[in-house]
Design an enzyme around this catalytic site. Structure first.
Site, PDB file in Angstrom:
ATOM      1  N   SER A  15       0.810  -1.193  -0.181  1.00 24.85           N
ATOM      2  CA  SER A  15      -0.057   0.183  -0.115  1.00 24.85           C
ATOM      3  C   SER A  15       0.728   1.224  -0.050  1.00 24.85           C
ATOM      4  CB  SER A  15      -1.291  -0.023   1.131  1.00 24.85           C
ATOM      5  OG  SER A  15      -0.272  -0.400   2.394  1.00 24.85           O
ATOM      6  N   THR A  16       2.087   1.209  -0.663  1.00 23.65           N
ATOM      7  CA  THR A  16       2.984   2.424  -0.608  1.00 23.65           C
ATOM      8  C   THR A  16       2.479   3.139  -1.819  1.00 23.65           C
ATOM      9  OG1 THR A  16       4.656   1.301  -1.671  1.00 23.65           O
ATOM     10  CG2 THR A  16       4.619   1.534   0.809  1.00 23.65           C
ATOM     11  N   ILE A  19      -3.167   0.946  -6.314  1.00 25.33           N
ATOM     12  CA  ILE A  19      -4.458   0.474  -5.756  1.00 25.33           C
ATOM     13  C   ILE A  19      -4.240   0.599  -4.359  1.00 25.33           C
ATOM     14  CG2 ILE A  19      -6.029  -1.225  -5.829  1.00 25.33           C
ATOM     15  CD1 ILE A  19      -5.534  -1.789  -8.669  1.00 25.33           C
ATOM     16  N   GLY A  20      -3.365  -0.007  -3.723  1.00 21.79           N
ATOM     17  CA  GLY A  20      -3.123  -0.201  -2.370  1.00 21.79           C
ATOM     18  C   GLY A  20      -3.105   1.047  -1.662  1.00 21.79           C
ATOM     19  N   SER A 147      -7.571  -9.642 -10.391  1.00 23.00           N
ATOM     20  CA  SER A 147      -7.438  -9.013 -11.746  1.00 23.00           C
ATOM     21  C   SER A 147      -8.371  -9.516 -12.612  1.00 23.00           C
ATOM     22  CB  SER A 147      -6.154  -8.945 -12.252  1.00 23.00           C
ATOM     23  OG  SER A 147      -5.863  -8.681 -13.534  1.00 23.00           O
ATOM     24  N   TYR A 160       1.414 -14.459 -14.554  1.00 17.27           N
ATOM     25  CA  TYR A 160       0.738 -13.414 -13.676  1.00 17.27           C
ATOM     26  C   TYR A 160      -0.872 -14.010 -13.615  1.00 17.27           C
ATOM     27  CZ  TYR A 160      -1.948  -9.275 -12.592  1.00 17.27           C
ATOM     28  OH  TYR A 160      -2.836  -8.180 -11.903  1.00 17.27           O
TER      29      TYR A 160
END
Length: 270
Positions: A15-16, A19-20, A147, A160
């Site tokens: 979350s840096t 989206i986070g 996703s 992915y």
């Protein structure tokens, strides 16, 4: 709709930025005490500072740990042992050129395993700790940020896509396991988004080809995601809005779901 999360503690992994980061700020605006996570102390500290500045009076803390490892998850949990809300957002991707089956065949084991450890096992390990504590309190929210690639597997990012499909299976299985407890488990499926990874890739493409960022994004959509209905990249805030709703009391009847914020890329109704 007034989402009030006062008295709740929320953990948002990865979350840096992206989206986070948008999710962490949105949860703070809703009144939750938020724990930021990232691998580097400097980036974690900066994200904490920014959110505190953007949301005066918010309770925001940060923990630096590598959640792709057992040791990193253990270190994180030691500093933040309890939570009402867990957003399993941390993840990455290897964006490659695709010129045929040879490119897929060349994906090395370390790429497959590295993505699985970060994208899947980080959420498994974090949830394994926090979910039973939520059940004991008869309230909790777990969200896996998957996703559209989970159901629309991209040949240029096969490894992915596989990890994102795995997240859907984990999310649904955990929702089944906590049925009737007051705890919900869901997955959110973003489409092309101006997040850090894809945003940086698009910026490099724009610079290399002497075009604008918007032109690079439009080129990507036409070539790789031609079924988009919004015909643009989503913002991180647009994706975060769905995540924050899913964390709220208002979403109490939503569990075991795969909620798409993909701009209509995936061409099926359900």
């Amino acid at each position: 709709m007034n989402i009030d999360l006062k008295g709740k503690t929320a953990i948002v992994t990865g979350s840096t930025a992206g989206i986070g980061r948008a999710t962490a700020e949105g949860l703070a605006r809703a009144g939750a005490s938020v724990v930021i996570s990232g691998r580097g102390t400097s980036r974690v500290d900066e994200a904490v500072r920014q959110i505190r500045q953007a949301v005066p009076g918010s309770e925001v803390a940060g923990v630096a740990a590598d959640l792709a490892t057992v040791e990193g998850v253990g270190a994180f949990i030691a500093q933040a042992p309890d939570a009402d809300i867990l957003v399993n957002n941390v993840g990455t991707a290897h964006i490659r050129d695709y010129n045929g089956i040879e490119d897929v065949a060349k994906i090395p084991d370390e790429d497959w395993l590295g993505l699985f450890e970060l994208n899947v096992m980080s959420g498994v390990r974090m949830t394994r700790h926090y979910l039973p504590r939520m059940v004991k309190k008869s309230w909790g929210r777990v969200v896996f940020v998957s996703s559209e690639s989970a159901v629309n597997i991209p040949k240029e990012m096969l490894d992915y896509g596989v990890t994102k499909t795995a997240q859907l299976a984990v999310s649904r299985g955990l929702a089944e396991a906590v049925a009737g407890t007051g705890v919900t488990v869901n997955a959110v499926l973003p489409g092309p988004t101006r997040s850090e990874i894809l945003g940086d890739f698009m910026a490099k493409q724009a610079e290399a080809n002497g075009i604008t960022l918007e032109q690079a994004e439009q080129g990507f959509l036409k070539a790789m995601r031609p079924t988009t209905l919004i015909q643009r990249f989503a913002t991180t805030e647009e994706v975060a809005n769905m995540i924050i709703y899913t964390c709220s009391d208002q979403a109490s009847a939503t569990t075991g779901a795969a909620l798409r914020v993909d701009g209509g890329v995936v061409r099926f109704v359900a």
